[in-house]
Design an enzyme around this catalytic site. Structure first.
Site, PDB file in Angstrom:
ATOM      1  N   SER A  66     -13.470  -0.565 -23.791  1.00  0.00           N
ATOM      2  CA  SER A  66     -13.130  -1.305 -25.012  1.00  0.00           C
ATOM      3  C   SER A  66     -12.272  -2.551 -24.770  1.00  0.00           C
ATOM      4  CB  SER A  66     -12.414  -0.390 -26.013  1.00  0.00           C
ATOM      5  OG  SER A  66     -13.338   0.468 -26.634  1.00  0.00           O
ATOM      6  N   LYS A  69     -14.056  -5.734 -25.444  1.00  0.00           N
ATOM      7  CA  LYS A  69     -14.257  -6.223 -26.811  1.00  0.00           C
ATOM      8  C   LYS A  69     -13.495  -7.524 -27.064  1.00  0.00           C
ATOM      9  CE  LYS A  69     -14.946  -1.511 -28.539  1.00  0.00           C
ATOM     10  NZ  LYS A  69     -14.341  -0.369 -29.262  1.00  0.00           N
ATOM     11  N   TYR A 194     -23.932  -4.480 -25.372  1.00  0.00           N
ATOM     12  CA  TYR A 194     -22.662  -3.768 -25.610  1.00  0.00           C
ATOM     13  C   TYR A 194     -22.366  -2.786 -24.476  1.00  0.00           C
ATOM     14  CZ  TYR A 194     -19.310  -0.615 -27.819  1.00  0.00           C
ATOM     15  OH  TYR A 194     -18.213   0.163 -28.091  1.00  0.00           O
ATOM     16  N   TYR A 246      -6.445   1.487 -30.594  1.00  0.00           N
ATOM     17  CA  TYR A 246      -7.177   2.399 -31.481  1.00  0.00           C
ATOM     18  C   TYR A 246      -6.302   2.763 -32.682  1.00  0.00           C
ATOM     19  CZ  TYR A 246     -10.094   2.720 -27.282  1.00  0.00           C
ATOM     20  OH  TYR A 246     -10.861   2.421 -26.194  1.00  0.00           O
ATOM     21  N   VAL A 264     -11.380   3.455 -22.655  1.00  0.00           N
ATOM     22  CA  VAL A 264     -11.411   4.887 -22.360  1.00  0.00           C
ATOM     23  C   VAL A 264     -11.637   5.205 -20.881  1.00  0.00           C
ATOM     24  CG1 VAL A 264     -12.061   5.550 -24.698  1.00  0.00           C
ATOM     25  CG2 VAL A 264     -13.857   5.112 -22.976  1.00  0.00           C
TER      26      VAL A 264
END
Length: 310
Positions: A66, A69, A194, A246, A264
């Site tokens: 992540s 992102k 992605y 998160y 993660v």
């Protein structure tokens, strides 16, 4: 090098974090990530003059997950502009898990709340321009290669394949976005991009240099190049504070107080505006998906070095 940042204090923070590695679990829902060593922990600090302070497993490769992102968002903002991007993705934090679908169903319009949750990042990936998936991926890789100074940055094909085989929740999110009109690009191509950008492989030291570029508002002090506009760096750092950890982002903002983004695989990218970039790797995660040892390490380092921005 600024003498206020002491190697011994970094090592003490690492030792504090190391005591917590057995309190976390690997992200075993991605089978390839279950092969990581949960006892590993590394931290790298990149200072404005290009100096690095390193302790622990800073040369171990791991995938961004992540953290990536942030960089797909930078590319999408540079290509499309903020107005277009934020017509499809919101700017608000969420108290739900990063892979939750509930808000997509219950809010109107049915667009993801922010680009740091899976649905938002998939929508962002759908806005990246290029003739095919490889060309779109190259836009992200080119940015990361410049930010790290490593022209060999690449996708870990094993992790990519592992994610692709176990991503039914992300497929559900993508088809919901398609049905709602948020995602206008091809679903399979968008998901492939992605999965690939999440599987880009780095080290903690490379993450620290990426963090320093963000700390310098998109300017790479090593090359003298403005890699992306200051306004886009500001947007990214704001999302890191509000959404980067998160649904533990508020707690992290209070306890650590610096912009950060986790993944993660156990990575954390932290940035202290105009002072440093920090890369952390500790693959044992808490129940929110953040590195247990990494968060504890950053808590102590922030106290010792007075890093909090608030």
């Amino acid at each position: 090098m600024n003498n206020q940042y002491d190697q011994k204090q970094l090592e003490a923070a690492w030792s504090t974090g190391k005591a917590f590695v057995d309190r976390g679990r690997l992200a075993a829902y991605i089978p390839e990530l279950a092969k990581q060593d949960p006892g590993q922990l590394g931290v790298s600090v990149c200072l404005p003059d290009g100096t690095f302070l390193n302790t622990g497993d800073t040369d171990v490769c791991f995938t961004l997950q992540s953290i990536s992102k942030l960089f797909s968002l930078i590319v999408a903002l540079c290509q499309n502009g903020p107005d277009e991007v934020f017509s499809r993705v919101g700017k608000e934090p969420t108290g739900d898990p990063f892979n939750s679908i509930i808000k997509l169903e219950t809010i109107k319009p049915h667009k993801p709340l922010n680009p740091m949750i899976n649905a938002g990042a998939i929508a962002v990936a759908g806005m990246i321009q290029g003739k095919d998936v490889e060309a779109r991926l190259d836009c992200i890789l080119d940015l990361l290669r410049k930010m790290t100074g490593n022209p060999e940055i690449r996708v870990n094909e094993e992790v990519y394949s592992s994610e692709k085989k176990t991503a039914d929740r992300n497929r559900a999110l993508s088809w919901f976005l398609k049905d709602s009109g948020v995602l206008t690009a091809d679903v399979d191509e968008t998901l492939d991009l992605y999965f690939r950008h999440c599987a880009i492989e780095v080290t903690a030291q490379e993450v620290a240099r990426m963090g320093m570029v963000l700390a310098a508002d998109g300017f790479d002090r090593c090359t003298g190049e403005q890699l992306f506009p200051q306004a886009i760096a500001r947007i990214c750092k704001t999302f890191m504070v509000t959404c980067g950890m998160y649904n533990a982002s508020g707690e992290f903002a209070i306890d650590v107080g610096i912009p950060a983004k986790s993944g993660v695989a156990g990575g954390i990218l932290a940035t202290v505006p105009h002072r440093m970039g920090i890369g952390v790797f500790g693959p044992a995660l808490d129940d929110k998906g953040n590195s247990v040892a990494g968060v504890k390490l950053l808590e102590q380092l922030s106290r010792e070095w007075k890093l909090g921005i608030f």
